[in-house]
Scaffold this motif. Structure first.
Motif, PDB file in Angstrom:
ATOM      1  N   ALA A  12     -35.618 -14.302  87.345  1.00 37.59           N
ATOM      2  CA  ALA A  12     -35.649 -14.912  88.680  1.00 37.59           C
ATOM      3  C   ALA A  12     -35.246 -13.876  89.726  1.00 37.59           C
ATOM      4  O   ALA A  12     -35.884 -13.755  90.784  1.00 37.59           O
ATOM      5  CB  ALA A  12     -34.715 -16.116  88.721  1.00 37.59           C
ATOM      6  N   ALA A  13     -34.221 -13.075  89.410  1.00 34.78           N
ATOM      7  CA  ALA A  13     -33.726 -12.083  90.377  1.00 34.78           C
ATOM      8  C   ALA A  13     -34.762 -10.986  90.631  1.00 34.78           C
ATOM      9  O   ALA A  13     -35.029 -10.644  91.787  1.00 34.78           O
ATOM     10  CB  ALA A  13     -32.414 -11.484  89.876  1.00 34.78           C
ATOM     11  N   VAL A  14     -35.367 -10.449  89.561  1.00 40.10           N
ATOM     12  CA  VAL A  14     -36.302  -9.327  89.784  1.00 40.10           C
ATOM     13  C   VAL A  14     -37.606  -9.799  90.442  1.00 40.10           C
ATOM     14  O   VAL A  14     -38.272  -9.023  91.117  1.00 40.10           O
ATOM     15  CB  VAL A  14     -36.608  -8.532  88.485  1.00 40.10           C
ATOM     16  CG1 VAL A  14     -35.346  -7.940  87.893  1.00 40.10           C
ATOM     17  CG2 VAL A  14     -37.365  -9.355  87.460  1.00 40.10           C
ATOM     18  N   LYS A  15     -37.926 -11.080  90.260  1.00 40.39           N
ATOM     19  CA  LYS A  15     -39.097 -11.627  90.969  1.00 40.39           C
ATOM     20  C   LYS A  15     -38.766 -11.742  92.463  1.00 40.39           C
ATOM     21  O   LYS A  15     -39.567 -11.363  93.312  1.00 40.39           O
ATOM     22  CB  LYS A  15     -39.393 -13.043  90.454  1.00 40.39           C
ATOM     23  CG  LYS A  15     -40.377 -13.128  89.304  1.00 40.39           C
ATOM     24  CD  LYS A  15     -40.624 -14.607  89.032  1.00 40.39           C
ATOM     25  CE  LYS A  15     -41.636 -14.843  87.952  1.00 40.39           C
ATOM     26  NZ  LYS A  15     -41.757 -16.262  87.638  1.00 40.39           N
ATOM     27  N   ALA A  16     -37.563 -12.257  92.734  1.00 41.73           N
ATOM     28  CA  ALA A  16     -37.192 -12.543  94.118  1.00 41.73           C
ATOM     29  C   ALA A  16     -37.001 -11.267  94.937  1.00 41.73           C
ATOM     30  O   ALA A  16     -37.413 -11.196  96.092  1.00 41.73           O
ATOM     31  CB  ALA A  16     -35.919 -13.389  94.149  1.00 41.73           C
ATOM     32  N   ASP A  17     -36.391 -10.243  94.340  1.00 43.48           N
ATOM     33  CA  ASP A  17     -36.079  -9.068  95.170  1.00 43.48           C
ATOM     34  C   ASP A  17     -37.174  -7.990  95.136  1.00 43.48           C
ATOM     35  O   ASP A  17     -36.974  -6.883  95.625  1.00 43.48           O
ATOM     36  CB  ASP A  17     -34.709  -8.482  94.784  1.00 43.48           C
ATOM     37  CG  ASP A  17     -34.699  -7.942  93.359  1.00 43.48           C
ATOM     38  OD1 ASP A  17     -35.797  -7.755  92.780  1.00 43.48           O
ATOM     39  OD2 ASP A  17     -33.606  -7.697  92.824  1.00 43.48           O
ATOM     40  N   GLY A  18     -38.317  -8.325  94.552  1.00 43.96           N
ATOM     41  CA  GLY A  18     -39.460  -7.400  94.632  1.00 43.96           C
ATOM     42  C   GLY A  18     -39.464  -6.311  93.563  1.00 43.96           C
ATOM     43  O   GLY A  18     -40.393  -5.511  93.494  1.00 43.96           O
ATOM     44  N   ARG A  19     -38.426  -6.281  92.686  1.00 50.90           N
ATOM     45  CA  ARG A  19     -38.408  -5.230  91.660  1.00 50.90           C
ATOM     46  C   ARG A  19     -39.582  -5.392  90.697  1.00 50.90           C
ATOM     47  O   ARG A  19     -40.226  -4.431  90.322  1.00 50.90           O
ATOM     48  CB  ARG A  19     -37.091  -5.272  90.869  1.00 50.90           C
ATOM     49  CG  ARG A  19     -36.036  -4.334  91.427  1.00 50.90           C
ATOM     50  CD  ARG A  19     -34.784  -4.367  90.591  1.00 50.90           C
ATOM     51  NE  ARG A  19     -34.063  -5.633  90.736  1.00 50.90           N
ATOM     52  CZ  ARG A  19     -33.067  -6.021  89.948  1.00 50.90           C
ATOM     53  NH1 ARG A  19     -32.670  -5.255  88.959  1.00 50.90           N
ATOM     54  NH2 ARG A  19     -32.448  -7.177  90.152  1.00 50.90           N
ATOM     55  N   LEU A  20     -39.869  -6.644  90.331  1.00 51.81           N
ATOM     56  CA  LEU A  20     -40.945  -6.882  89.363  1.00 51.81           C
ATOM     57  C   LEU A  20     -42.284  -6.371  89.917  1.00 51.81           C
ATOM     58  O   LEU A  20     -43.032  -5.656  89.241  1.00 51.81           O
ATOM     59  CB  LEU A  20     -41.037  -8.379  89.035  1.00 51.81           C
ATOM     60  CG  LEU A  20     -42.101  -8.750  88.007  1.00 51.81           C
ATOM     61  CD1 LEU A  20     -41.842  -8.091  86.667  1.00 51.81           C
ATOM     62  CD2 LEU A  20     -42.175 -10.273  87.818  1.00 51.81           C
ATOM     63  N   ALA A  21     -42.543  -6.696  91.197  1.00 50.22           N
ATOM     64  CA  ALA A  21     -43.806  -6.257  91.814  1.00 50.22           C
ATOM     65  C   ALA A  21     -43.879  -4.738  91.827  1.00 50.22           C
ATOM     66  O   ALA A  21     -44.932  -4.133  91.555  1.00 50.22           O
ATOM     67  CB  ALA A  21     -43.891  -6.807  93.224  1.00 50.22           C
ATOM     68  N   LYS A  22     -42.737  -4.089  92.084  1.00 53.05           N
ATOM     69  CA  LYS A  22     -42.726  -2.625  92.139  1.00 53.05           C
ATOM     70  C   LYS A  22     -42.982  -2.043  90.741  1.00 53.05           C
ATOM     71  O   LYS A  22     -43.760  -1.101  90.582  1.00 53.05           O
ATOM     72  CB  LYS A  22     -41.371  -2.148  92.678  1.00 53.05           C
ATOM     73  CG  LYS A  22     -41.290  -0.639  92.818  1.00 53.05           C
ATOM     74  CD  LYS A  22     -40.016  -0.231  93.513  1.00 53.05           C
ATOM     75  CE  LYS A  22     -39.767   1.266  93.544  1.00 53.05           C
ATOM     76  NZ  LYS A  22     -40.502   2.117  92.662  1.00 53.05           N
ATOM     77  N   TRP A  23     -42.346  -2.637  89.721  1.00 58.76           N
ATOM     78  CA  TRP A  23     -42.546  -2.133  88.350  1.00 58.76           C
ATOM     79  C   TRP A  23     -44.024  -2.272  87.968  1.00 58.76           C
ATOM     80  O   TRP A  23     -44.597  -1.387  87.354  1.00 58.76           O
ATOM     81  CB  TRP A  23     -41.685  -2.900  87.352  1.00 58.76           C
ATOM     82  CG  TRP A  23     -40.214  -2.626  87.477  1.00 58.76           C
ATOM     83  CD1 TRP A  23     -39.633  -1.492  87.962  1.00 58.76           C
ATOM     84  CD2 TRP A  23     -39.139  -3.515  87.133  1.00 58.76           C
ATOM     85  NE1 TRP A  23     -38.267  -1.609  87.929  1.00 58.76           N
ATOM     86  CE2 TRP A  23     -37.928  -2.833  87.425  1.00 58.76           C
ATOM     87  CE3 TRP A  23     -39.059  -4.797  86.602  1.00 58.76           C
ATOM     88  CZ2 TRP A  23     -36.668  -3.393  87.198  1.00 58.76           C
ATOM     89  CZ3 TRP A  23     -37.805  -5.363  86.370  1.00 58.76           C
ATOM     90  CH2 TRP A  23     -36.635  -4.673  86.672  1.00 58.76           C
ATOM     91  N   ILE A  24     -44.611  -3.428  88.344  1.00 54.76           N
ATOM     92  CA  ILE A  24     -46.022  -3.640  87.991  1.00 54.76           C
ATOM     93  C   ILE A  24     -46.877  -2.541  88.628  1.00 54.76           C
ATOM     94  O   ILE A  24     -47.708  -1.908  87.959  1.00 54.76           O
ATOM     95  CB  ILE A  24     -46.499  -5.054  88.419  1.00 54.76           C
ATOM     96  CG1 ILE A  24     -45.766  -6.117  87.588  1.00 54.76           C
ATOM     97  CG2 ILE A  24     -48.011  -5.197  88.262  1.00 54.76           C
ATOM     98  CD1 ILE A  24     -46.063  -7.560  87.948  1.00 54.76           C
ATOM     99  N   ALA A  25     -46.642  -2.274  89.913  1.00 52.63           N
ATOM    100  CA  ALA A  25     -47.436  -1.242  90.606  1.00 52.63           C
ATOM    101  C   ALA A  25     -47.176   0.135  89.986  1.00 52.63           C
ATOM    102  O   ALA A  25     -48.121   0.875  89.653  1.00 52.63           O
ATOM    103  CB  ALA A  25     -47.081  -1.234  92.087  1.00 52.63           C
TER     104      ALA A  25
END
Ligand code: GLN
Length: 499
Positions: free
Chosen positions: A217-230
């Motif tokens: 939930a945290a990494v989705k909310a703070d944009g880390r997940l999106a950055k890792w995907i990119a």
């Protein structure tokens, strides 16, 4: 005394796996979620699990294994969490608990542009490559109602398709995109299904599951997940780019020059191009060779040690009726080891007997040493039985004890007699170690396999691996021949000396 107790405690602590490490089970040929960057496993799933470990205040380790072993690893306790682009399915939910999903995705068809994919009916009755144990595997089996061609990874299935061994491949979209990148003859269909990835934990580990859910939930909310995907999509794409040995991609009229150029390009791609961590890909073979030699030599020595003991016990029992209990134990050992396949013994050692031992090299040495011990024991026993009983009587008459006569008189002759058979066993053992890839140890064979999975080039990696094994075996045979001649020409033969 205190020191010994302390050492024992540390060993027990290490063995029991409670040293505060969060272990992630994964299969690292699934870019951008997990893939090898040199020797290191990197990717989106690795970042998520590392964040979980950080939240729990634990150290972190990722274990690479086959995809169909990832969920069993958490069920058996070999790993704490499994993250490997795992789709949530009802079947899997019966065995493990899933976190909240972190990505929505799906499976697609990889097809040859020359034979374009139109609809699912076209797949019926065709050879379809899939990664074993995945939702693509289940799709072919349950929806198309046919058996797929199962491979250990999606890149392997794609390589088989490029080599004409299957007509289509079905895989998750992201690794599929990575597979077709740079392959101008291949293309992707639209989605066949919609799936969600989640992290799996063993049933009943509520605290761990809560920590995983909070982290996602945290990494989705703070944009880390999106950055890792990119970031990891870009990084795995870069790794796939084919380099060129020389800038001069010769447009030569002669087929010989073209073949030579393509061999040079292939050589560069397979062995010289950096594997992601800056070291050339060929280092997979160099390090793998080190592991192969380490495992094989240590297992030969362990096997010799076990073999000697078992052979002496059995031969003493057969000839003089000594050690009845030990002889029965030895017989049971021989029956079990010789009656079951080596690869099954290796898996049982890894998953059951030494479940909490971290060192895969140690596990492999023990499994191969114990296995080889059984064969060496029988070879040595034959050697001991071939020695005339008069030799033992003579030794005893000279006042030597039973063991001294055995060690000083019988065994040296026995070994000399069976040296060719022992040498044969060592060679078989050395080549058999090539199955350690089953426990995700990167030996010579697995090193070649990794290069193949990253480059889609089959000839150079496999032929090079075969050539290295051949050189190893030839060197070994030569050394053994020298030893045999040496023993024949020196005083290692008491019979000859006496005569
Ligand atoms: N998402 C697919 C599955 O869970 C494939 C995962 C993978 O190959 N790593 O079956």
């Amino acid at each position: 005394m205190k020191k010994a107790a302390f050492a024992l405690c540390s060993v027990l602590l290490a063995l029991s796996g409670i040293a505060g490490t969060l272990t992630m089970a994964t299969e690292a040929t699934f870019p951008p979620y997990e893939f090898l960057c040199g020797q290191e496993i990197v990717g989106i799933d690795v970042e998520i699990c590392r964040a979980v470990a950080r939240k729990l205040g634990k150290a972190f380790r990722a274990e690479n294994m086959d995809f169909d072993s990832v969920i069993p690893a958490v069920i058996s306790g070999k790993a704490d969490i499994a993250a490997s682009g795992i789709t949530i399915t009802e079947d899997r939910r019966k065995n493990v608990d899933f976190s909240i999903p972190y990505v929505t995705t799906g499976i697609v068809v990889i097809y040859r542009k020359a034979d374009p994919y139109k609809n699912a009916d076209q797949l019926k009755g065709k050879k379809i490559g899939v990664q074993s144990g995945t939702t693509s595997d289940a799709y072919v089996l349950e929806t198309l109602k046919q058996e797929p061609e199962r491979f250990k990874s999606t890149p392997e299935a794609c390589a088989a398709m490029l080599a004409g061994r299957c007509e289509f491949v079905i895989a998750d979209i992201d690794p599929a995109k990575n597979c077709v990148q740079g392959e101008t003859s291949l293309a992707l269909s639209g989605f066949l299904s919609s799936e969600s990835y989640a992290v799996a934990v063993a049933k009943g580990r509520q605290d761990l599951l809560a920590a995983v859910n909070d982290t996602i939930a945290a990494v989705k909310a703070d944009g880390r997940l999106a950055k890792w995907i990119a970031d990891y999509t870009a990084e795995s794409g870069r790794l796939k780019e084919k380099g060129s040995a020389s800038a001069a991609s010769v447009q030569s009229p002669s087929w010989l020059a073209t073949a030579w150029q393509s061999l040079r390009d292939d050589f560069y791609l397979c062995f010289l191009k950096p594997a992601g961590d800056g070291t050339p890909r060929g280092m997979y073979l160099v390090r793998g060779l080190g592991v192969t030699l380490h495992v094989a030599l240590a297992a030969i020595l362990l096997g010799l040690f076990i073999g000697f003991i078992v052979a002496v016990v059995r031969a003493s029992h057969d000839k003089y009726g000594y050690f009845p209990f030990l002889s029965t134990v030895s017989k049971i050992y021989l029956t079990i080891i010789r009656g079951t396949p080596m690869v099954v013994q290796l898996l049982i050692t890894y998953y059951i007997i030494l479940r909490t031992v971290d060192s895969k090299v140690l596990i492999a040495i023990l499994a191969f040493g114990i296995n080889s011990g059984a064969y060496q024991a029988e070879i040595l026993r034959a050697g001991i039985l071939s020695i005339d009983p008069g030799q033992m009587e003579a030794g005893r008459a000279l006042g030597l004890s039973y063991w001294r006569t055995m060690l000083k008189i019988i065994l040296p002759q026995a070994v000399r007699n069976v040296l060719p058979a022992l040498g044969n066993e060592f060679i078989v053992l050395m080549k058999d170690t090539s199955i350690v890839g089953y426990i995700a140890l990167i030996d010579l064979a697995k090193g070649g396999d990794i290069i193949r999975s990253q480059t889609y080039s089959v000839y150079l990696p496999y032929l090079t691996v075969a050539a290295i094994y051949l050189v190893l075996v030839m060197t070994f045979t030569w050394l053994l021949g020298k030893l045999e001649r040496h023993l024949r020409n020196t005083g290692a033969d008491p019979v000859r000396n006496d005569s």
